[in-house]
Design an enzyme around this catalytic site. Structure first.
Site, PDB file in Angstrom:
ATOM      1  CB  SER A  75     -14.376  28.282  28.163  1.00  0.00           C
ATOM      2  OG  SER A  75     -14.704  28.825  29.409  1.00  0.00           O
TER       3      SER A  75
ATOM      4  CG  ASP B 183     -11.965  24.243  34.339  1.00  0.00           C
ATOM      5  OD1 ASP B 183     -11.889  25.389  34.823  1.00  0.00           O
ATOM      6  OD2 ASP B 183     -12.445  24.008  33.216  1.00  0.00           O
TER       7      ASP B 183
ATOM      8  CG  HIS C  17     -10.948  27.011  31.990  1.00  0.00           C
ATOM      9  ND1 HIS C  17     -12.179  26.417  31.843  1.00  0.00           N
ATOM     10  CD2 HIS C  17     -11.019  28.186  31.296  1.00  0.00           C
ATOM     11  CE1 HIS C  17     -12.957  27.198  31.112  1.00  0.00           C
ATOM     12  NE2 HIS C  17     -12.281  28.275  30.759  1.00  0.00           N
TER      13      HIS C  17
HETATM   14  O1  9J3 Z   1     -15.068  31.101  28.276  1.00  0.00           O
HETATM   15  C1  9J3 Z   1     -14.566  31.023  29.393  1.00  0.00           C
HETATM   16  O2  9J3 Z   1     -13.320  30.829  29.628  1.00  0.00           O
HETATM   17  C2  9J3 Z   1     -15.552  31.297  30.465  1.00  0.00           C
HETATM   18  C3  9J3 Z   1     -15.214  31.261  31.811  1.00  0.00           C
HETATM   19  C4  9J3 Z   1     -15.531  32.428  32.684  1.00  0.00           C
HETATM   20  O3  9J3 Z   1     -14.705  32.783  33.467  1.00  0.00           O
HETATM   21  O4  9J3 Z   1     -16.720  33.073  32.648  1.00  0.00           O
HETATM   22  C5  9J3 Z   1     -16.946  33.941  33.751  1.00  0.00           C
HETATM   23  C6  9J3 Z   1     -17.824  35.046  33.409  1.00  0.00           C
END
Ligand code: 9J3
Ligand code: ZN
Length: 287
Positions: free
Chosen positions: A157, A203, A235
């Site tokens: 992510s 995702d 995700h």
């Molecule tokens: O690292 C992640 O799971 C980022 C995804 C996310 O929701 O960022 C929004 C600010």
């Protein structure tokens, strides 16, 4: 006669034992480690190396939030490449630790990091991945087992977005594997590091249409690159042991950190859609 046979058996045994360490080192590629891979071996949770681990306290390092190091226990096979892995937004290293021994058991030193703050953004996570690699090669107890010229990054992510940032900042990196990556920056023309972007079909946090796919498409066309989309995955697919993520991450790291062309057969010709793979795009042949 009996003595001769015993002598022959002893000589054969000695020869076999003597071969064991050197067997792992290829004649033509000094970075090749471990036995010839098979479809089964590359999908297995562990490779041929026994793995040890130790914790790195955040209070004893700078530039990142500490972590866990996984490394082969074997010390006779020369140096290994090294990989740093970052978790995502609000997450700790525990969410990515499964990948540590999965990769290390193939012959890499791996650090799964905590970030300084769980709220750190991708650019900061990129800097922290590089700080973790500098710690591994410069100050860690396993520094002598690492080839400082053969390093890579991965992450989930915002940590995946961070691995693109790390590659952008340090073109000498040999491989990057962003996992269901998230980043506001969609274009990566600066990247010179062979990159495999792994996205997940379902995702809804970092939808592939606005993250993984444009990241892949906006890497240089001249680059060794791949886009793997996990079928029906969310995700959070990278947060638990996953055979497909493991198989392709290992193949990419082996191919580009170890120059190990034995793993190219898992990447070329391009894998066809399957129960696990919704879609695959990439460069063929690689290198
Ligand atoms: O690292 C992640 O799971 C980022 C995804 C996310 O929701 O960022 C929004 C600010
Ligand atoms: Zn950009």
């Amino acid at each position: 006669m009996r003595n001769n046979r015993l002598g022959l058996a002893a000589a054969l045994l000695a020869g076999a034992l003597a071969l064991t360490p050197s067997q792992a080192l290829a004649d033509d590629n000094p970075y090749e480690r471990g036995p010839d891979p098979t479809e089964a071996s590359v999908e297995a949770p562990r490779g041929s190396y026994a793995v040890d681990e130790f914790d790195v306290s955040r209070w004893l390092v700078s530039g990142f939030g500490g972590g866990t190091v996984f490394h082969p226990t074997e010390t006779r096979d020369g140096t290994f490449g090294a990989v740093a892995i970052s978790p995502g937004f609000t997450a700790s290293k525990e969410t990515m630790e499964w990948l540590g021994p999965w990769i290390a058991s193939r012959g890499f030193v791996v650090i799964v990091i905590d970030t300084n703050s769980v709220y750190d953004q991708p650019a900061s996570r990129g800097d922290q991945l590089l700080a973790a690699l500098d710690y591994l090669t410069g100050r860690s107890p396993v520094r002598d087992r690492i080839d400082p010229d053969r390093l890579g990054v991965a992450g989930h992510s915002m940590g995946g977005g961070g691995s693109l940032e790390a590659a952008k900042d340090r073109p000498s990196l040999k491989a990057a594997v962003p996992l269901t990556p998230w980043n506001l920056d969609k274009t990566w023309p600066e990247v010179r590091t062979p990159t495999m972007v792994i996205g997940a079909e379902n995702d809804s946090v970092a939808p592939v249409a606005s993250h993984a796919e444009p990241f892949y498409e906006n890497l240089p066309r001249s680059l060794d690159r791949a886009y793997l989309e996990l079928n029906s995955a969310s995700h959070f697919a990278p947060n638990r042991a996953d055979r497909t993520i493991g198989k392709y991450t290992v193949s990419w790291l082996k191919r580009f950190i170890d120059d190990d062309t034995r793993y190219e057969r898992f990447l070329c010709p391009l894998p066809r859609p399957s129960l696990e793979i919704e879609e695959y795009r990439g460069t063929c042949p690689l290198g």
